[in-house]
Design a protein around this motif. Structure first.
Motif, PDB file in Angstrom:
ATOM      1  N   THR A 100       0.831  -1.202   0.000  1.00  0.00           N
ATOM      2  CA  THR A 100       0.000   0.000   0.000  1.00  0.00           C
ATOM      3  C   THR A 100       0.866   1.253   0.000  1.00  0.00           C
ATOM      4  O   THR A 100       0.596   2.209  -0.739  1.00  0.00           O
ATOM      5  N   ALA A 101       1.901   1.250   0.837  1.00  0.00           N
ATOM      6  CA  ALA A 101       2.779   2.414   0.934  1.00  0.00           C
ATOM      7  C   ALA A 101       3.458   2.717  -0.399  1.00  0.00           C
ATOM      8  O   ALA A 101       3.570   3.877  -0.807  1.00  0.00           O
ATOM      9  N   GLU A 102       3.913   1.677  -1.090  1.00  0.00           N
ATOM     10  CA  GLU A 102       4.589   1.881  -2.372  1.00  0.00           C
ATOM     11  C   GLU A 102       3.620   2.400  -3.430  1.00  0.00           C
ATOM     12  O   GLU A 102       3.969   3.271  -4.223  1.00  0.00           O
ATOM     13  N   LEU A 103       2.395   1.866  -3.436  1.00  0.00           N
ATOM     14  CA  LEU A 103       1.392   2.321  -4.409  1.00  0.00           C
ATOM     15  C   LEU A 103       1.021   3.778  -4.162  1.00  0.00           C
ATOM     16  O   LEU A 103       0.903   4.578  -5.101  1.00  0.00           O
ATOM     17  N   TRP A 104       0.845   4.140  -2.882  1.00  0.00           N
ATOM     18  CA  TRP A 104       0.459   5.509  -2.529  1.00  0.00           C
ATOM     19  C   TRP A 104       1.560   6.502  -2.916  1.00  0.00           C
ATOM     20  O   TRP A 104       1.297   7.561  -3.479  1.00  0.00           O
ATOM     21  N   LEU A 105       2.811   6.133  -2.626  1.00  0.00           N
ATOM     22  CA  LEU A 105       3.941   7.004  -2.979  1.00  0.00           C
ATOM     23  C   LEU A 105       4.033   7.181  -4.493  1.00  0.00           C
ATOM     24  O   LEU A 105       4.247   8.284  -4.996  1.00  0.00           O
ATOM     25  N   GLN A 106       3.832   6.096  -5.210  1.00  0.00           N
ATOM     26  CA  GLN A 106       3.911   6.137  -6.673  1.00  0.00           C
ATOM     27  C   GLN A 106       2.860   7.074  -7.257  1.00  0.00           C
ATOM     28  O   GLN A 106       3.129   7.833  -8.188  1.00  0.00           O
ATOM     29  N   LYS A 107       1.646   7.050  -6.689  1.00  0.00           N
ATOM     30  CA  LYS A 107       0.538   7.809  -7.272  1.00  0.00           C
ATOM     31  C   LYS A 107       0.418   9.248  -6.754  1.00  0.00           C
ATOM     32  O   LYS A 107      -0.149  10.100  -7.438  1.00  0.00           O
ATOM     33  N   THR A 108       0.919   9.506  -5.546  1.00  0.00           N
ATOM     34  CA  THR A 108       0.754  10.844  -4.967  1.00  0.00           C
ATOM     35  C   THR A 108       2.068  11.590  -4.784  1.00  0.00           C
ATOM     36  O   THR A 108       2.073  12.816  -4.655  1.00  0.00           O
ATOM     37  N   GLY A 109       3.170  10.841  -4.720  1.00  0.00           N
ATOM     38  CA  GLY A 109       4.459  11.465  -4.421  1.00  0.00           C
ATOM     39  C   GLY A 109       4.655  11.717  -2.943  1.00  0.00           C
ATOM     40  O   GLY A 109       5.654  12.295  -2.523  1.00  0.00           O
ATOM     41  N   SER A 110       3.700  11.278  -2.115  1.00  0.00           N
ATOM     42  CA  SER A 110       3.763  11.474  -0.664  1.00  0.00           C
ATOM     43  C   SER A 110       4.022  10.141   0.026  1.00  0.00           C
ATOM     44  O   SER A 110       3.254   9.194  -0.140  1.00  0.00           O
ATOM     45  N   ALA A 111       5.113  10.053   0.782  1.00  0.00           N
ATOM     46  CA  ALA A 111       5.410   8.833   1.523  1.00  0.00           C
ATOM     47  C   ALA A 111       4.488   8.744   2.735  1.00  0.00           C
ATOM     48  O   ALA A 111       4.226   9.752   3.406  1.00  0.00           O
ATOM     49  N   ILE A 112       3.970   7.567   3.014  1.00  0.00           N
ATOM     50  CA  ILE A 112       3.102   7.377   4.175  1.00  0.00           C
ATOM     51  C   ILE A 112       3.951   7.407   5.444  1.00  0.00           C
ATOM     52  O   ILE A 112       4.942   6.697   5.567  1.00  0.00           O
ATOM     53  N   CYS A 113       3.565   8.258   6.364  1.00  0.00           N
ATOM     54  CA  CYS A 113       4.233   8.396   7.658  1.00  0.00           C
ATOM     55  C   CYS A 113       3.434   7.602   8.686  1.00  0.00           C
ATOM     56  O   CYS A 113       2.305   7.974   9.020  1.00  0.00           O
ATOM     57  N   GLU A 114       4.013   6.506   9.169  1.00  0.00           N
ATOM     58  CA  GLU A 114       3.275   5.632  10.080  1.00  0.00           C
ATOM     59  C   GLU A 114       3.477   6.051  11.528  1.00  0.00           C
ATOM     60  O   GLU A 114       4.575   6.426  11.946  1.00  0.00           O
ATOM     61  N   ALA A 115       2.390   5.970  12.292  1.00  0.00           N
ATOM     62  CA  ALA A 115       2.409   6.336  13.705  1.00  0.00           C
ATOM     63  C   ALA A 115       1.709   5.256  14.513  1.00  0.00           C
ATOM     64  O   ALA A 115       1.134   4.316  13.959  1.00  0.00           O
ATOM     65  N   PHE A 116       1.748   5.402  15.822  1.00  0.00           N
ATOM     66  CA  PHE A 116       1.077   4.453  16.714  1.00  0.00           C
ATOM     67  C   PHE A 116       0.376   5.228  17.817  1.00  0.00           C
ATOM     68  O   PHE A 116       0.923   6.190  18.373  1.00  0.00           O
ATOM     69  N   GLY A 117      -0.836   4.811  18.115  1.00  0.00           N
ATOM     70  CA  GLY A 117      -1.571   5.431  19.203  1.00  0.00           C
ATOM     71  C   GLY A 117      -2.702   4.526  19.661  1.00  0.00           C
ATOM     72  O   GLY A 117      -2.961   3.480  19.061  1.00  0.00           O
ATOM     73  N   MET A 118      -3.384   4.935  20.727  1.00  0.00           N
ATOM     74  CA  MET A 118      -4.474   4.156  21.301  1.00  0.00           C
ATOM     75  C   MET A 118      -5.528   5.103  21.864  1.00  0.00           C
ATOM     76  O   MET A 118      -5.229   6.271  22.153  1.00  0.00           O
ATOM     77  N   SER A 119      -6.726   4.579  22.054  1.00  0.00           N
ATOM     78  CA  SER A 119      -7.748   5.354  22.760  1.00  0.00           C
ATOM     79  C   SER A 119      -7.240   5.760  24.135  1.00  0.00           C
ATOM     80  O   SER A 119      -7.522   6.862  24.623  1.00  0.00           O
ATOM     81  N   GLU A 120      -6.488   4.866  24.763  1.00  0.00           N
ATOM     82  CA  GLU A 120      -5.995   5.090  26.129  1.00  0.00           C
ATOM     83  C   GLU A 120      -4.894   6.135  26.215  1.00  0.00           C
ATOM     84  O   GLU A 120      -4.513   6.546  27.320  1.00  0.00           O
ATOM     85  N   THR A 121      -4.369   6.576  25.056  1.00  0.00           N
ATOM     86  CA  THR A 121      -3.269   7.554  25.073  1.00  0.00           C
ATOM     87  C   THR A 121      -3.602   8.819  24.282  1.00  0.00           C
ATOM     88  O   THR A 121      -2.700   9.514  23.842  1.00  0.00           O
ATOM     89  N   SER A 122      -4.831   9.063  24.050  1.00  0.00           N
ATOM     90  CA  SER A 122      -5.364  10.356  23.571  1.00  0.00           C
ATOM     91  C   SER A 122      -5.231  10.775  22.106  1.00  0.00           C
ATOM     92  O   SER A 122      -5.705  11.856  21.792  1.00  0.00           O
ATOM     93  N   PRO A 123      -4.580  10.178  21.125  1.00  0.00           N
ATOM     94  CA  PRO A 123      -4.018   8.831  21.070  1.00  0.00           C
ATOM     95  C   PRO A 123      -2.510   8.726  20.798  1.00  0.00           C
ATOM     96  O   PRO A 123      -1.932   7.686  20.989  1.00  0.00           O
TER      97      PRO A 123
END
Length: 572
Positions: A353-376
């Motif tokens: 998915t990340a490679e397809l998105w970068l190819q079509k938009t020129g924007s690299a996907i920036c991955e993050a992590f969060g939870m409901s318990e951490t606001s997030p």
């Protein structure tokens, strides 16, 4: 409240982007209400929201939120009372949320697609006294109202704020043509526009609100048990907003010649989810952004049609959303040229998915992590990275993260362990569940996330899997995320999910569900691909092709439902 001094090694601090501090002032605003008051006024002449071709200014949102807050008080509601919001992404959502918070009450975010059983549980558990609900879902509330303490409801129609002509046309279309408003009988209710009229006849009383007061009850998905309410205080949400603003600061400022001075954010994630509630709605207000509301992201064609008429710079989403949009024939009808930040969280982002998105938009996907318990927000990758790393990045300012083993002790670098987090964004606990809170938040303040991760030498974390999703094949640990990431890269595979099933020889065996992009993908081809890319014990024993996969309303694939399906088959 300041963040505690770090007690764990923090190698990640050396990898912060220029200008991002290791410590931010999480007390810039005492409360979320203070932030709302300051910025609704500061940006009063700017566009706050775009919806169905119409613009809503910050001044309008401010005025309508004041009126609705006064209405809530006219109903006898007081500081600390819980008020539910059960709506999709429409302008009424931020108005109602701001009104609740200003009146000193507590927002209870409710999934609008809940069944009667799920809604009843959340209303009872939270003690919600009034619900603001889109009329499309009123029939569900009707079934449970008598068994809860929620005696009052405000009914919202999609066309309420679209003007008399367009609004009436939209409501007739939804009610009589598309028939998406099932019949209901709720005589003890107030229509949204009538509530605003009542509110105009009263003054909004502003109670004294403390940083320690509850702002939001954010219910967990409940896929592993009864849904629990994460108790988020005003200071939790303010802290996470300041952390987000510091981390994303360079993407939230427009300095290029010829651009206007307002950042555009896409809100395709549902606002009832903490990811969008904090990371789009509250953050958008905090920076004076123009937020484009997408009411139904599952309608890829409709979403792309709406986006084709807008200009935007920040697009938060999840893997399944990016995958479905990027593969749609109308994808390039949208102007992606100004997209400067694509943010992904909520589920693992797959490399394909990340490679397809970068190819079509020129924007690299920036991955993050969060939870409901951490606001997030807990961790995030540097936002100017040019390639997909497969990690969840590093802890954001004022945040400590460590990995712990079954003995509760920190594991050595490079070894998998349960991700634990401590910081000012961590919830106060689960609503009225001290036993569950004690299981989740350790005496030293670290919250156990239930996610298994590894940390590399730089301090970047990679989620291996959910602790309870790990599959044990002949004594070897197999993590579904790894299997899914490999299979998703196979040409012709649209999406996939891996689970463990009972096996008399190996204890558990691996099963993969595959959704094909075309019928040329065969079981033999999938097996051959896995043999080339996975060691023996990681190869699926069973492969099943499916038309689609069960997903949450955020788009997260629900492995639990696939496991339940297999369990029922085994019993049949």
């Amino acid at each position: 409240m300041s963040s505690p001094s770090p007690t764990v090694d923090s190698p990640w601090l050396g990898h912060y982007e220029k200008g991002v501090p290791s410590i931010v002032n999480v007390n810039r605003y005492r409360t979320i209400t203070e932030m709302l008051d300051a910025n609704l006024e500061r940006y009063r002449l700017c566009t706050a929201y775009r919806f169905m071709g119409r613009s809503y200014s910050y001044a309008q949102i401010n005025e309508l939120a004041t009126q609705f807050g006064a209405f809530l008080q006219s109903k006898g509601l007081n500081k600390g009372d819980r008020v539910g919001i059960m709506m999709p992404n429409i302008p009424q959502y931020p108005i109602v949320a701001a009104a609740i918070l200003r009146a000193g009450m507590v927002v209870v975010n409710i999934n609008p697609l809940y069944t009667a059983r799920e809604l009843e549980h959340q209303l009872k558990d939270s003690g919600t006294k009034l619900i603001v609900i889109l009329e499309n879902f009123a029939h569900v509330f009707e079934r449970v109202q008598a068994s809860t303490d929620c005696s009052d409801a405000v009914l919202v129609s999609v066309g309420d704020l679209l003007g008399p002509v367009q609004g009436a046309l939209v409501n007739v279309l939804l009610r009589r043509v598309r028939r998406v408003v099932p019949p209901f009988h709720l005589p003890q209710t107030t229509r949204f526009l009538a509530a605003l009229k009542i509110g105009r006849q009263h003054d909004l009383r502003r109670p004294k609100i403390s940083p320690e007061d509850v702002a939001v009850l954010q219910y967990t998905g409940g896929t592993t048990g009864v849904s629990k309410g994460a108790t988020l205080l005003h200071r939790n949400l303010v802290a996470n907003l300041m952390q987000c603003q510091a981390w994303f600061q360079s993407a939230l400022k427009l300095e290029e010649e010829g651009e206007d001075d307002q950042i555009g954010l896409v809100c395709a994630l549902p606002l009832y989810h903490i990811y969008a509630f904090t990371g789009v709605m509250l953050l958008g207000i905090c920076v004076g952004g123009r937020t484009i509301l997408i009411p139904n992201p599952r309608d890829a064609a409709g979403s792309l049609k709406a986006l084709s008429k807008e200009e935007f710079h920040v697009f938060p989403g999840v893997n399944t959303l990016f995958n479905s949009l990027a593969r749609h024939p109308a994808f390039l009808s949208v102007n992606w040229r100004r997209l400067r930040l694509t943010m992904s969280a909520g589920m693992a982002t797959q490399k394909a998915t990340a490679e397809l998105w970068l190819q079509k938009t020129g924007s690299a996907i920036c991955e993050a992590f969060g939870m409901s318990e951490t606001s997030p927000l807990v961790t995030c990758n540097p936002i100017h990275a040019k390639e997909f790393t497969g990690t969840i990045g590093v802890p954001v300012p004022n945040t400590e993260v460590m990995l712990v083993g079954e003995d509760g002790l920190e594991v050595p670098p490079g070894q998998p362990g349960e991700l634990a987090v401590r910081g000012p964004q961590v919830m106060a606990g689960y609503w009225n569940r001290p036993d569950e809170t004690a299981k989740t938040i350790r005496p030293d303040g670290f919250l156990l996330t239930g996610d298994v991760a590894v940390m590399d030498s730089r301090g970047f974390f990679k989620i291996v899997d959910r602790k309870k999703d790990m599959i044990l094949v002949s004594g070897f640990n197999v993590y579904p995320n790894e299997i899914e990431d490999v299979v998703a890269l196979m040409p012709g595979v649209l999406e996939c999910a891996a689970i463990g099933v009972q096996d008399p020889k190996s204890g558990e065996a691996l099963k993969v569900f595959v959704v094909r992009a075309n019928e040329s993908v065969t079981e033999e081809a999938v097996r051959a691909y896995c043999e080339d890319n996975l060691t023996g014990y990681k190869r699926p024993k069973y492969i099943e092709f499916a038309q689609d996969l069960p997903k949450s309303n955020v788009g997260k694939i629900l492995r639990r439902e696939l496991k339940d399906l297999e369990a029922k088959r085994a019993q049949a």
